[in-house]
Scaffold this active site. Structure first.
Site, PDB file in Angstrom:
ATOM      1  N   GLY A   1       0.948  -1.362  -0.123  1.00  0.00           N
ATOM      2  CA  GLY A   1      -0.149   0.122  -0.088  1.00  0.00           C
ATOM      3  C   GLY A   1       0.857   1.283   0.115  1.00  0.00           C
TER       4      GLY A   1
ATOM      5  N   ASP B   1       0.885   3.116   4.607  1.00  0.00           N
ATOM      6  CA  ASP B   1      -0.106   3.904   3.886  1.00  0.00           C
ATOM      7  C   ASP B   1      -1.210   4.189   4.928  1.00  0.00           C
ATOM      8  OD1 ASP B   1      -0.936   1.146   4.670  1.00  0.00           O
ATOM      9  OD2 ASP B   1      -1.872   0.871   2.582  1.00  0.00           O
TER      10      ASP B   1
ATOM     11  N   ASP C   1      -4.803   1.602  11.067  1.00  0.00           N
ATOM     12  CA  ASP C   1      -6.085   1.503  11.242  1.00  0.00           C
ATOM     13  C   ASP C   1      -6.486   0.716  12.777  1.00  0.00           C
ATOM     14  OD1 ASP C   1      -8.911   1.124  10.255  1.00  0.00           O
ATOM     15  OD2 ASP C   1      -8.444  -1.182   9.729  1.00  0.00           O
TER      16      ASP C   1
ATOM     17  N   LYS D   1      -6.582   6.351  10.700  1.00  0.00           N
ATOM     18  CA  LYS D   1      -8.032   6.228  11.308  1.00  0.00           C
ATOM     19  C   LYS D   1      -8.017   6.071  12.778  1.00  0.00           C
ATOM     20  CE  LYS D   1      -9.480   3.379   7.417  1.00  0.00           C
ATOM     21  NZ  LYS D   1     -10.059   2.283   7.302  1.00  0.00           N
TER      22      LYS D   1
ATOM     23  N   PHE E   1     -13.812   3.050   4.440  1.00  0.00           N
ATOM     24  CA  PHE E   1     -12.831   2.280   3.653  1.00  0.00           C
ATOM     25  C   PHE E   1     -12.354   3.054   2.601  1.00  0.00           C
ATOM     26  CE2 PHE E   1     -11.094  -1.236   1.418  1.00  0.00           C
ATOM     27  CZ  PHE E   1     -10.333  -1.877   2.347  1.00  0.00           C
ATOM     28  N   VAL E   2     -11.020   3.347   2.185  1.00  0.00           N
ATOM     29  CA  VAL E   2     -10.756   4.210   1.113  1.00  0.00           C
ATOM     30  C   VAL E   2      -9.540   3.356   0.486  1.00  0.00           C
ATOM     31  CG1 VAL E   2     -10.635   6.041   2.725  1.00  0.00           C
ATOM     32  CG2 VAL E   2      -8.422   4.955   2.754  1.00  0.00           C
TER      33      VAL E   2
ATOM     34  N   ASP F   1      -5.398  -0.392  -1.862  1.00  0.00           N
ATOM     35  CA  ASP F   1      -6.319  -1.136  -2.740  1.00  0.00           C
ATOM     36  C   ASP F   1      -7.524  -1.603  -2.046  1.00  0.00           C
ATOM     37  OD1 ASP F   1      -4.867  -2.976  -1.051  1.00  0.00           O
ATOM     38  OD2 ASP F   1      -5.967  -4.563  -2.070  1.00  0.00           O
TER      39      ASP F   1
ATOM     40  N   ARG G   1      -5.430   0.701  -6.886  1.00  0.00           N
ATOM     41  CA  ARG G   1      -4.404   1.260  -6.325  1.00  0.00           C
ATOM     42  C   ARG G   1      -3.760   2.534  -7.261  1.00  0.00           C
ATOM     43  NH1 ARG G   1      -1.875  -2.306  -2.482  1.00  0.00           N
ATOM     44  NH2 ARG G   1      -2.438  -4.542  -2.754  1.00  0.00           N
TER      45      ARG G   1
HETATM   46  P1  IMP Z   1      -3.971  -2.266  10.861  1.00  0.00           P
HETATM   47  O1  IMP Z   1      -2.946  -3.199  11.288  1.00  0.00           O
HETATM   48  O2  IMP Z   1      -5.515  -2.776  11.256  1.00  0.00           O
HETATM   49  O3  IMP Z   1      -3.486  -0.666  11.258  1.00  0.00           O
HETATM   50  O4  IMP Z   1      -4.075  -2.197   9.334  1.00  0.00           O
HETATM   51  C1  IMP Z   1      -3.212  -1.654   8.479  1.00  0.00           C
HETATM   52  C2  IMP Z   1      -3.189  -1.964   7.082  1.00  0.00           C
HETATM   53  O5  IMP Z   1      -4.698  -2.353   6.721  1.00  0.00           O
HETATM   54  C3  IMP Z   1      -3.000  -1.006   6.399  1.00  0.00           C
HETATM   55  O6  IMP Z   1      -1.741  -0.901   5.993  1.00  0.00           O
HETATM   56  C4  IMP Z   1      -3.679  -1.296   4.963  1.00  0.00           C
HETATM   57  O7  IMP Z   1      -2.936  -2.153   4.060  1.00  0.00           O
HETATM   58  C5  IMP Z   1      -4.895  -1.803   5.470  1.00  0.00           C
HETATM   59  N1  IMP Z   1      -6.108  -1.101   5.605  1.00  0.00           N
HETATM   60  C6  IMP Z   1      -6.512  -0.500   6.708  1.00  0.00           C
HETATM   61  N2  IMP Z   1      -7.393   0.401   6.219  1.00  0.00           N
HETATM   62  C7  IMP Z   1      -7.690   0.517   4.816  1.00  0.00           C
HETATM   63  C8  IMP Z   1      -8.560   1.004   4.125  1.00  0.00           C
HETATM   64  O8  IMP Z   1      -9.550   2.077   4.404  1.00  0.00           O
HETATM   65  N3  IMP Z   1      -8.281   0.579   2.851  1.00  0.00           N
HETATM   66  C9  IMP Z   1      -7.429  -0.317   2.342  1.00  0.00           C
HETATM   67  N4  IMP Z   1      -6.709  -0.808   3.128  1.00  0.00           N
HETATM   68  C10 IMP Z   1      -6.687  -0.586   4.524  1.00  0.00           C
HETATM   69 MG    MG Z   2      -0.502  -2.067   4.477  1.00  0.00          MG
END
Ligand code: IMP
Ligand code: MG
Length: 179
Positions: free
Chosen positions: A46, A102, A105, A133, A154-155, A161, A167
Site C-alpha cells: 500500500g 499507508d 487502522d 483512522k 474504507f479508502v 487497494d 491502487r
Molecule cells: P492495521 O493493522 O489494522 O492498522 O491495518 C493496517 C493495514 O490495513 C494498512 O496498511 C492497509 O494495508 C490496510 N487498511 C486499513 N484500512 C484500509 C482502508 O481503508 N483501505 C484499504 N486498506 C486498508
Molecule cells: Mg498496508
C-alpha cells in the site's frame, strides 16, 4: 466470489496530497538533518506510491528498503495477527530508519513492525503514515508523522487497494457500495 458493485467518491485530491507531502518532507529533513543516510522502509504494497513521492521530495541521502506484512486478504477486516511475508534486505543496527505506512487502522501492523525493527537496535526509528483512522485503534500506537486523519471509511487509491483494485487512482477516495 464476485465483488459487490461500488463507486469511489473522491476524499483527498492529488494536489492536497502533494502539498501535504511537501510539508512533511521539511519536517523529516529537520528531524534527520545529521543523518549519514536514512533508511526509508516502505510497507508493501500500500505504501509504494507514497514512498515514491516522499523520497523524491526529501533533500536527504536515503536508502530504500521494503517490508511486506500479511494483508487483509480480500476482505475489509483486519487480520490482527501480523505476519512478515518479506523482510528488509539491509542491516539497520545503528542506522536511522523511517518506516512508511499507508494507513494506520487498528494499529496492529505498525505496532508489530516497530517492535520487530526496534529489536535490531537502530540508532533511531521513526514512522510516517499517509492516513490515520484514530477511531479504529485497538493497540496504542501512533506514527511520528501523519498525512491526514480520516473518519472510519474504507479508502482506496494512491497505492491503496480494495481486493487489489483501485491502487492506481491518483487521489484517495472512499468506497461506497451501490447495492
Ligand atoms: P492495521 O493493522 O489494522 O492498522 O491495518 C493496517 C493495514 O490495513 C494498512 O496498511 C492497509 O494495508 C490496510 N487498511 C486499513 N484500512 C484500509 C482502508 O481503508 N483501505 C484499504 N486498506 C486498508
Ligand atoms: Mg498496508
Amino acid at each position: 466470489m464476485a465483488q459487490k458493485p461500488y463507486v469511489v467518491d473522491k476524499m483527498i485530491s492529488a494536489k492536497a496530497i502533494a502539498a501535504r507531502i511537501e510539508d512533511l518532507a521539511r519536517e523529516i529533513e529537520a528531524a534527520f538533518k545529521d543523518t549519514d543516510k536514512l533508511v526509508v522502509v516502505g510497507l508493501l504494497r500500500g505504501s509504494f506510491v507514497f514512498i515514491a513521492d516522499l523520497v523524491r521530495e526529501l533533500d536527504l541521502p536515503v536508502e530504500v528498503d521494503f517490508l511486506e506484512t500479511s494483508s487483509y486478504g480480500n476482505s475489509m477486516e483486519s487480520s490482527r495477527e501480523v505476519r512478515i511475508l518479506k523482510d528488509i534486505r539491509g542491516e539497520i543496527e545503528g542506522r536511522d530508519v523511517l518506516v512508511v505506512e499507508d494507513i494506520v487502522d487498528t494499529g496492529h501492523t505498525l505496532n508489530h513492525v516497530i517492535h520487530l525493527l526496534e529489536s535490531r537496535n537502530p540508532a533511531r526509528l521513526e514512522t510516517i503514515a499517509l492516513l490515520d483512522k484514530p477511531s479504529r485503534r485497538e493497540v496504542d500506537v501512533r506514527a511520528s508523522w501523519t498525512g491526514f486523519e480520516i473518519p472510519d471509511e474504507f479508502v482506496v487509491g494512491y497505492g491503496i487497494d480494495f481486493a487489489q483494485r483501485n491502487r492506481s487512482l491518483p487521489f484517495i477516495g472512499k468506497v461506497r457500495f451501490t447495492e
